[in-house]
Design a protein around this motif. Sequence first.
Motif, PDB file in Angstrom:
ATOM      1  N   ASP A 173      -8.647   3.948  -6.379  1.00  0.00           N
ATOM      2  CA  ASP A 173      -9.450   5.163  -6.281  1.00  0.00           C
ATOM      3  C   ASP A 173      -8.580   6.413  -6.218  1.00  0.00           C
ATOM      4  O   ASP A 173      -9.093   7.535  -6.129  1.00  0.00           O
ATOM      5  CB  ASP A 173     -10.383   5.110  -5.077  1.00  0.00           C
ATOM      6  N   GLU A 175      -6.849   7.476  -3.825  1.00  0.00           N
ATOM      7  CA  GLU A 175      -6.739   8.026  -2.478  1.00  0.00           C
ATOM      8  C   GLU A 175      -6.198   7.002  -1.487  1.00  0.00           C
ATOM      9  O   GLU A 175      -5.239   7.263  -0.770  1.00  0.00           O
ATOM     10  CB  GLU A 175      -8.101   8.531  -2.003  1.00  0.00           C
ATOM     11  N   ARG A 176      -6.832   5.844  -1.433  1.00  0.00           N
ATOM     12  CA  ARG A 176      -6.420   4.798  -0.498  1.00  0.00           C
ATOM     13  C   ARG A 176      -5.944   3.541  -1.223  1.00  0.00           C
ATOM     14  O   ARG A 176      -5.048   2.852  -0.749  1.00  0.00           O
ATOM     15  CB  ARG A 176      -7.584   4.440   0.437  1.00  0.00           C
ATOM     16  N   GLN A 182       0.127   6.701  -8.838  1.00  0.00           N
ATOM     17  CA  GLN A 182      -0.686   7.589  -8.005  1.00  0.00           C
ATOM     18  C   GLN A 182      -0.059   7.882  -6.643  1.00  0.00           C
ATOM     19  O   GLN A 182      -0.607   8.669  -5.875  1.00  0.00           O
ATOM     20  CB  GLN A 182      -2.076   6.960  -7.802  1.00  0.00           C
ATOM     21  N   ASP A 185       0.850  11.645  -5.210  1.00  0.00           N
ATOM     22  CA  ASP A 185      -0.126  12.611  -4.712  1.00  0.00           C
ATOM     23  C   ASP A 185      -0.237  12.577  -3.192  1.00  0.00           C
ATOM     24  O   ASP A 185      -0.913  13.421  -2.599  1.00  0.00           O
ATOM     25  CB  ASP A 185      -1.513  12.328  -5.324  1.00  0.00           C
ATOM     26  N   ARG A 259     -12.252  -0.098   0.140  1.00  0.00           N
ATOM     27  CA  ARG A 259     -12.153   0.969   1.138  1.00  0.00           C
ATOM     28  C   ARG A 259     -12.832   0.516   2.412  1.00  0.00           C
ATOM     29  O   ARG A 259     -13.871  -0.153   2.398  1.00  0.00           O
ATOM     30  CB  ARG A 259     -12.821   2.232   0.621  1.00  0.00           C
ATOM     31  N   ASP A 262     -11.562   5.120   6.743  1.00  0.00           N
ATOM     32  CA  ASP A 262     -10.382   5.902   6.381  1.00  0.00           C
ATOM     33  C   ASP A 262      -9.204   5.016   6.008  1.00  0.00           C
ATOM     34  O   ASP A 262      -8.064   5.498   5.964  1.00  0.00           O
ATOM     35  CB  ASP A 262      -9.981   6.811   7.551  1.00  0.00           C
ATOM     36  N   HIS A 278      -3.438   2.421   3.566  1.00  0.00           N
ATOM     37  CA  HIS A 278      -3.358   2.531   2.116  1.00  0.00           C
ATOM     38  C   HIS A 278      -2.968   1.172   1.543  1.00  0.00           C
ATOM     39  O   HIS A 278      -2.372   0.344   2.238  1.00  0.00           O
ATOM     40  CB  HIS A 278      -2.308   3.561   1.679  1.00  0.00           C
TER      41      HIS A 278
END
Length: 476
Positions: A173, A175-176, A182, A185, A259, A262, A278
Amino acid sequence: MAYEFDRTQRIAVLGGGPGGYEAALAAARLGAEVTLVERVGVGGAAVLTDVVPSKSLIATAEASNAVKEAADLGVQFYAKGANDKPVKPKVAINLAAVNKRLLGLAAQQSEDMRTNLLDAGVHLVHGEGRLDGPNAIIVATAKGGTDFDRIEADTLVISVGATPRILPSAVPDGERILTWTQLYDLQEVPEHLIVVGSGVTGAEFASAYRALGAKVTLISSRDQVLPGEDQDAGAVIESVFTRNGMKVLNRSRADSVVRDGDGVLVTLSDGRAVRGSHCLMAVGSVPNTRELGLEEAGVQLTDSGHIRVNRVARTSMPNIYAAGDCTTFLPLASVASMQGRTAVFHAMGDIVNPPEDRNITSNIFTQPEIATVGRTQRDIEDGVVPGIVYKLPLVSNPRAKMMGIRDGFVKLITTRSSQTVIGGVIVAPKASELIFPLALAIEHRLTVDQFAEAFPVYPSLSGSLTDAARAMHVVR
C-alpha cells in the motif's frame, strides 16, 4: 583492400538502465545512429529506485554501526549533562534527511548518465515504448495520450529491467506494506520492520535497518538466510544478525500480510502471527516484458516472461538483442552493462568477449559483505568440477584484529590437478573491494603459487588472500 564494417547502423534501445545505457553509449562511440527510449529517467530503476539508493542507505547504516562500535576500539562519545557529568549520547538517525540525500544522489547519477549520452550524440526519447515488429519501436510520448513516435532501426536492444514481485495475499500500500522501491518515502525509522524474504534484497535491507535502529524480524522460508549463496557465508551473516538483536524465523512461510491499525499483521503458514509497524516484501522480481510486442516480433520468452538470450545477448531474432534483469542471464547491474556492450559490439562486427559464469563477481551488501566469484563449493561437492576448497578465518588476520573484526573468512577454490584458481568467497567489511584480485586470478587462470607471488600490504585484509594461497601450496 581491408573490409570495413558499416558503422552507420540505426540502433534503437528500449530501456535506459545499466544495460541500455551501456549499449547506447557503446553504439554511439562506434559511429551508429542511436536512439534510446526511457520512461522514467536515464539509469532506470537500477539508478533511481534500486541499486544507487539502496547502497547509499547501506552506507549510512555502516556509518551508524561504526559509531556504535567505536567503543570497542577505545573511542568513547560523551556529552556534558547536569553538573558537567558525562552522558553517553545516543546515535540518532534522521531518516527523512537520509532518504532525501540518497534520492538526490540517484537523481544526480541519472543526470550525469543523461549528459554522457547526449555528449556522445545519442537521441533520447522520453515515453512508453513497445516493439512494432522486429525493426521498429513505437513510443507513447504522453502518458495516456494519442501522440506516438515510430523509431525504425536495423538493430534493437531491449533492456527494460524488472519490478518487485507482488503477491495477491500481500499487496503493498506504499505506507505500511512496502516493496523496496517504496522504502524511500519513509520519514522515520520503522519501529518494527518485518522483512518477508531472506534472499539478497531481504538480507541487505534487514541488515541496514537493524543498524539504523529498527527492530527487525526476518521471515525466511528456507533453513538459512541467503539460501542461494555460499553456505558458510550465509551462516556467518545469520549469526551476526541474531547477535545484533534481529529475530530470524527460518523455515517459516508468510501466507498473508495485511494492515492492522497503525501496523501490519503477518500470518505464517503454521498459524503463527507476527505484528510489526511496517513490512517489506522482498520475494523476488518479475521482468517488465508484458505487452511490449516481443512475441509478436518473434522474440522467445520463458514461462516466467524473461527474454531468452545467448552469450552475446542475442535473442531468437537475429537483429534483436536484450540485456539485464529482463533476460535469462544473471540479474546483476554489472552483468547488464556487459551484456549491453556485448550486444552492440556483436551487432556492429566489433571484437566480442562474452561474459562467462566463471569470471563474474557479485556482492551482497550486508554487514559484513559477501563477495563471490567463479565456481562455488557446491560445484565441487556436487562433482561439477574436481577441485579443492580452502577456508581461512579473518580472525587470524592482523589487520582484522586491529579493526576489531570478529566475523568473516576468505575461501579459495582451485582445480585439483593444477591448483588453478577457479572461484572464491570473501566475507568481510568491503568484501566488494577485496574480491577483485581473485577475479583477475580467475580471468588469467593463475595457480595459487602464482597468485601467492604478489606482495600485499602488511598489515592488510587482502593479505589473507595470499595467506590462503600459500597455505594451498601443500593442500591436495
